[in-house]
Design a protein around this motif. Structure first.
Motif, PDB file in Angstrom:
ATOM      1  N   THR A  69       2.306  -2.766  20.330  1.00 21.82           N
ATOM      2  CA  THR A  69       1.991  -1.967  21.519  1.00 21.82           C
ATOM      3  C   THR A  69       3.091  -0.974  21.881  1.00 21.82           C
ATOM      4  O   THR A  69       2.949  -0.232  22.845  1.00 21.82           O
ATOM      5  N   GLU A  70       4.180  -0.980  21.121  1.00 23.23           N
ATOM      6  CA  GLU A  70       5.295  -0.074  21.423  1.00 23.23           C
ATOM      7  C   GLU A  70       5.283   1.129  20.486  1.00 23.23           C
ATOM      8  O   GLU A  70       4.687   1.096  19.414  1.00 23.23           O
ATOM      9  N   ARG A  71       5.973   2.150  20.892  1.00 25.67           N
ATOM     10  CA  ARG A  71       6.113   3.340  20.055  1.00 25.67           C
ATOM     11  C   ARG A  71       6.922   2.980  18.807  1.00 25.67           C
ATOM     12  O   ARG A  71       7.799   2.123  18.860  1.00 25.67           O
ATOM     13  N   PRO A  72       6.647   3.624  17.684  1.00 23.42           N
ATOM     14  CA  PRO A  72       7.345   3.289  16.434  1.00 23.42           C
ATOM     15  C   PRO A  72       8.866   3.412  16.503  1.00 23.42           C
ATOM     16  O   PRO A  72       9.563   2.647  15.836  1.00 23.42           O
ATOM     17  N   GLU A  73       9.386   4.306  17.305  1.00 22.44           N
ATOM     18  CA  GLU A  73      10.846   4.416  17.387  1.00 22.44           C
ATOM     19  C   GLU A  73      11.469   3.281  18.205  1.00 22.44           C
ATOM     20  O   GLU A  73      12.677   3.062  18.150  1.00 22.44           O
ATOM     21  N   SER A  74      10.643   2.528  18.921  1.00 22.38           N
ATOM     22  CA  SER A  74      11.145   1.406  19.716  1.00 22.38           C
ATOM     23  C   SER A  74      11.046   0.070  18.994  1.00 22.38           C
ATOM     24  O   SER A  74      11.839  -0.836  19.248  1.00 22.38           O
ATOM     25  N   ALA A  75      10.039  -0.066  18.149  1.00 22.32           N
ATOM     26  CA  ALA A  75       9.826  -1.322  17.417  1.00 22.32           C
ATOM     27  C   ALA A  75       9.038  -1.005  16.156  1.00 22.32           C
ATOM     28  O   ALA A  75       8.298  -0.029  16.113  1.00 22.32           O
ATOM     29  N   ASP A  76       9.199  -1.841  15.150  1.00 17.30           N
ATOM     30  CA  ASP A  76       8.483  -1.662  13.892  1.00 17.30           C
ATOM     31  C   ASP A  76       7.524  -2.834  13.721  1.00 17.30           C
ATOM     32  O   ASP A  76       7.925  -3.944  13.372  1.00 17.30           O
ATOM     33  N   ALA A  77       6.251  -2.577  13.988  1.00 17.68           N
ATOM     34  CA  ALA A  77       5.246  -3.643  13.920  1.00 17.68           C
ATOM     35  C   ALA A  77       5.152  -4.258  12.527  1.00 17.68           C
ATOM     36  O   ALA A  77       4.973  -5.464  12.390  1.00 17.68           O
ATOM     37  N   GLU A  78       5.311  -3.436  11.502  1.00 18.91           N
ATOM     38  CA  GLU A  78       5.211  -3.957  10.132  1.00 18.91           C
ATOM     39  C   GLU A  78       6.345  -4.942   9.842  1.00 18.91           C
ATOM     40  O   GLU A  78       6.136  -5.978   9.215  1.00 18.91           O
ATOM     41  N   GLN A  79       7.544  -4.654  10.317  1.00 17.36           N
ATOM     42  CA  GLN A  79       8.652  -5.596  10.103  1.00 17.36           C
ATOM     43  C   GLN A  79       8.406  -6.897  10.857  1.00 17.36           C
ATOM     44  O   GLN A  79       8.663  -7.983  10.322  1.00 17.36           O
ATOM     45  N   TRP A  80       7.920  -6.811  12.094  1.00 16.42           N
ATOM     46  CA  TRP A  80       7.630  -8.032  12.840  1.00 16.42           C
ATOM     47  C   TRP A  80       6.479  -8.799  12.200  1.00 16.42           C
ATOM     48  O   TRP A  80       6.472 -10.032  12.191  1.00 16.42           O
ATOM     49  N   LEU A  81       5.505  -8.068  11.643  1.00 19.36           N
ATOM     50  CA  LEU A  81       4.422  -8.725  10.910  1.00 19.36           C
ATOM     51  C   LEU A  81       4.993  -9.540   9.756  1.00 19.36           C
ATOM     52  O   LEU A  81       4.663 -10.720   9.579  1.00 19.36           O
ATOM     53  N   CYS A  82       5.854  -8.933   8.961  1.00 18.80           N
ATOM     54  CA  CYS A  82       6.438  -9.632   7.811  1.00 18.80           C
ATOM     55  C   CYS A  82       7.259 -10.847   8.245  1.00 18.80           C
ATOM     56  O   CYS A  82       7.205 -11.902   7.606  1.00 18.80           O
ATOM     57  N   ALA A  83       8.007 -10.701   9.324  1.00 19.11           N
ATOM     58  CA  ALA A  83       8.799 -11.828   9.831  1.00 19.11           C
ATOM     59  C   ALA A  83       7.876 -12.962  10.271  1.00 19.11           C
ATOM     60  O   ALA A  83       8.130 -14.136   9.972  1.00 19.11           O
TER      61      ALA A  83
END
Length: 178
Positions: A69-83
């Motif tokens: 739900t955050e802007r890409p420069e604030s968080a990386d959803a793909e990295q959190w997905l992998c984690a």
């Protein structure tokens, strides 16, 4: 744990390390989502009490849901997905959460992941945060990126994208959607 201390020491500091990782205020190796998941695994996660495992998994799932739900420069959803996946999450369930996430930031995160997949495809490169996952996860994710709903979400978002229109336009031109 690899230089000073033992897993129990890492567990002691884990709440603060996780807080820094979720806030994104501390861009150091130990707070990158996948690296954080790797350290937790290295600390014997599979031997932790079930209640602690559930709490850590819930934290990673919540961080993933927030990143979408955050802007890409604030968080990386793909990295959190992998984690999240490294700690045993179900990829289908996670992708359903992403697909149902509120717009427009979920679409910007989608566009960023499509761009990254395009670059990986050109270089035939596996990013560090996908390396430690079972090989079947990445094709599932890339198929999810290529689904017709991805293109539809991106096309619908162009009108209201403002300064981010370039990101969506680039994603629409990317190889994964062709």
């Amino acid at each position: 744990m690899t230089t000073v201390g033992e897993p129990r020491h890492y567990k002691h500091f884990l709440p603060r390390i996780a807080e820094l990782a979720v806030q994104g205020d501390c861009a150091h190796q130990g707070t990158i989502p996948e690296a954080l998941a790797g350290k937790i695994i290295y600390a014997g996660f599979d031997r932790w009490p079930a209640s602690e495992q559930r709490a850590v998994r819930a934290l990673f799932r919540a961080a993933f849901e927030q990143a979408v739900t955050e802007r890409p420069e604030s968080a990386d959803a793909e990295q959190w997905l992998c984690a999240d996946l490294r700690l045993g999450a179900d990829i289908s369930e996670a992708l359903q959460i992403w697909a149902a996430a509120p717009q427009p930031n979920a679409t910007l995160q989608l566009a960023q992941s499509i761009q990254a997949a395009n670059l990986r495809g050109l270089e035939n490169d596996i990013p560090p945060f996908w390396e430690e996952l079972p090989a079947l996860h990445r094709p599932i994710f890339e198929a999810w990126l290529r689904r017709p709903a991805s293109r539809a979400n991106l096309e619908a978002a162009i009108c209201g994208a403002g300064d981010d229109e370039w990101l969506i336009q680039d994603a629409l031109k990317a190889t994964p959607l062709q």
